[in-house]
Design a protein around this motif. Structure first.
Motif, PDB file in Angstrom:
ATOM      1  N   ASN A  25       0.827  -1.204   0.000  1.00  0.00           N
ATOM      2  CA  ASN A  25       0.000   0.000   0.000  1.00  0.00           C
ATOM      3  C   ASN A  25       0.868   1.263   0.000  1.00  0.00           C
ATOM      4  N   HIS A  26       1.925   1.259   0.809  1.00  0.00           N
ATOM      5  CA  HIS A  26       2.832   2.408   0.845  1.00  0.00           C
ATOM      6  C   HIS A  26       3.445   2.662  -0.531  1.00  0.00           C
ATOM      7  N   LEU A  27       3.860   1.599  -1.195  1.00  0.00           N
ATOM      8  CA  LEU A  27       4.497   1.756  -2.499  1.00  0.00           C
ATOM      9  C   LEU A  27       3.506   2.277  -3.544  1.00  0.00           C
ATOM     10  N   GLN A  28       2.287   1.749  -3.517  1.00  0.00           N
ATOM     11  CA  GLN A  28       1.271   2.232  -4.456  1.00  0.00           C
ATOM     12  C   GLN A  28       0.973   3.708  -4.263  1.00  0.00           C
ATOM     13  N   ASP A  29       0.967   4.144  -3.007  1.00  0.00           N
ATOM     14  CA  ASP A  29       0.539   5.510  -2.669  1.00  0.00           C
ATOM     15  C   ASP A  29       1.712   6.448  -2.397  1.00  0.00           C
ATOM     16  N   CYS A  30       2.922   6.054  -2.771  1.00  0.00           N
ATOM     17  CA  CYS A  30       4.092   6.830  -2.336  1.00  0.00           C
ATOM     18  C   CYS A  30       4.068   8.268  -2.841  1.00  0.00           C
ATOM     19  N   GLY A  31       3.607   8.481  -4.064  1.00  0.00           N
ATOM     20  CA  GLY A  31       3.543   9.835  -4.586  1.00  0.00           C
ATOM     21  C   GLY A  31       2.489  10.663  -3.875  1.00  0.00           C
ATOM     22  N   MET A  45      12.210  13.107  -5.606  1.00  0.00           N
ATOM     23  CA  MET A  45      11.742  12.436  -6.815  1.00  0.00           C
ATOM     24  C   MET A  45      10.285  11.988  -6.696  1.00  0.00           C
ATOM     25  N   LEU A  46       9.796  11.840  -5.475  1.00  0.00           N
ATOM     26  CA  LEU A  46       8.411  11.420  -5.279  1.00  0.00           C
ATOM     27  C   LEU A  46       7.420  12.481  -5.737  1.00  0.00           C
ATOM     28  N   GLY A  47       7.879  13.707  -5.917  1.00  0.00           N
ATOM     29  CA  GLY A  47       7.008  14.770  -6.397  1.00  0.00           C
ATOM     30  C   GLY A  47       6.930  14.871  -7.900  1.00  0.00           C
ATOM     31  N   ALA A  48       7.655  14.027  -8.615  1.00  0.00           N
ATOM     32  CA  ALA A  48       7.655  14.074 -10.078  1.00  0.00           C
ATOM     33  C   ALA A  48       6.394  13.421 -10.641  1.00  0.00           C
ATOM     34  N   GLU A  49       6.067  13.761 -11.890  1.00  0.00           N
ATOM     35  CA  GLU A  49       4.918  13.131 -12.544  1.00  0.00           C
ATOM     36  C   GLU A  49       5.215  11.683 -12.907  1.00  0.00           C
ATOM     37  N   LEU A  98      14.439   6.050  -8.672  1.00  0.00           N
ATOM     38  CA  LEU A  98      13.292   5.816  -7.797  1.00  0.00           C
ATOM     39  C   LEU A  98      12.556   4.547  -8.195  1.00  0.00           C
ATOM     40  N   ARG A  99      12.425   4.323  -9.500  1.00  0.00           N
ATOM     41  CA  ARG A  99      11.801   3.070  -9.958  1.00  0.00           C
ATOM     42  C   ARG A  99      12.563   1.877  -9.413  1.00  0.00           C
ATOM     43  N   ALA A 100      13.885   1.956  -9.426  1.00  0.00           N
ATOM     44  CA  ALA A 100      14.700   0.840  -8.938  1.00  0.00           C
ATOM     45  C   ALA A 100      14.492   0.631  -7.444  1.00  0.00           C
TER      46      ALA A 100
END
Length: 294
Positions: free
Chosen positions: A158-164, A189-193, A199-201
């Protein structure tokens, strides 16, 4: 002055990423589980309320705890769960531990290490599974360990899905700093579109650690005596595996990780069918059950 009721978001159990007391659960248990969910939802909404300062959040959470434990004034958010616990002779321990997690949320917005995140999950996720098992009269010695692993994985997924969203709306980051550092990622980077490759890694690595937790708890449905609960857990476990695998490949900042309702229903049904197929052989498959109560 804002009360816990006034802080409610309007979110219900139907809005969660995973099933909550679905109709697989026997009707005699659903009421207690939903009362638990509603109480916990009230506490979570307090912790996530952007208009409340941390000290007011903690005061409201303390009030909920006192009302549930019978140490303070009654609160309409606590009354249904208090009645459900009294009817079953269960202590408020698990709900009170979740309030501890929400106090953490009120005061803390960053996590340094994986172990620190798992400590948070010990209070924010593991008590949920333990409560449901207790309501069904399951053996803690057999079921709590794998349940804790599954619940921690669900929380982290859930955290990963909602991180942004968590970063943008709450300035809260559950991705441990050491995981970000290991891949050259940053909180900003969490604020990026779209999530940049570092961050993906980091997200993919955390998703793989969630899959390890789900593997650790894979036997849980077979260890549960109540058949209907075992099927519910099997469905949830299968859904979590699919989501965690998706997070190793998808970008939660720019694309949905969830599949559509029909696809999710099919995944859940496959989990249920596999659990039913194993059901007659579960004591042979899991020696720990041979010494458990009949």
């Amino acid at each position: 002055m804002t009360t816990a009721t006034e802080a409610r978001s309007g979110k219900s159990h139907r809005d969660e990423n995973f099933p909550v007391a679905s109709h697989l659960i026997h009707p005699r248990h659903r009421g207690a589980i939903l009362a638990f969910y509603d109480f916990v939802r009230a506490g979570d909404d307090v912790a996530d309320n952007g208009g409340l300062p941390p000290e007011r959040k903690v005061a409201l959470l303390d009030g909920l705890a006192a009302a549930l434990a019978g140490r303070g004034p009654d609160d309409p958010e606590a009354a249904p769960l208090r009645a459900a616990l009294a009817a079953r002779g269960l202590p408020p321990r698990h709900a009170l531990e979740l309030l501890d997690a929400f106090r953490m949320d009120a005061r803390k917005s960053r996590y340094a290490t994986w172990d620190e995140l798992i400590h948070y999950c010990r209070y924010s996720a593991m008590p949920v599974g333990r409560f449901v098992l207790d309501v069904h009269g399951e053996d803690p010695a057999v079921t709590w360990g794998p349940s804790d692993a599954v619940c921690a994985a669900l929380q982290i997924v859930n955290h990963l899905q909602d991180c942004g969203k968590d970063f943008r709306q709450l300035d809260r980051v559950y991705l441990p700093q050491d995981a970000l550092d290991a891949h050259g990622a940053s909180v900003a980077m969490l604020g990026a579109e779209r999530a940049p490759p570092p961050l993906r890694a980091a997200i993919a690595a955390l998703a793989r650690r969630s899959l390890d937790l789900l593997e650790e708890g894979r036997a849980l449905p077979d260890l549960i005596d109540d058949t209907r609960l075992s099927l519910e857990i099997a469905a949830i476990h299968r859904l979590a595996v699919v989501l965690a695998r998706g997070l190793t490949e998808r970008d939660p900042l720019s694309e949905p990780v969830h599949h559509g309702k029909a696809a999710f229903a099919l995944v859940a049904l496959r989990g249920v069918a596999a659990c039913l197929a194993r059901r007659p052989f579960r004591r042979r498959l899991h020696p720990v059950l041979r010494g458990a109560r009949p």
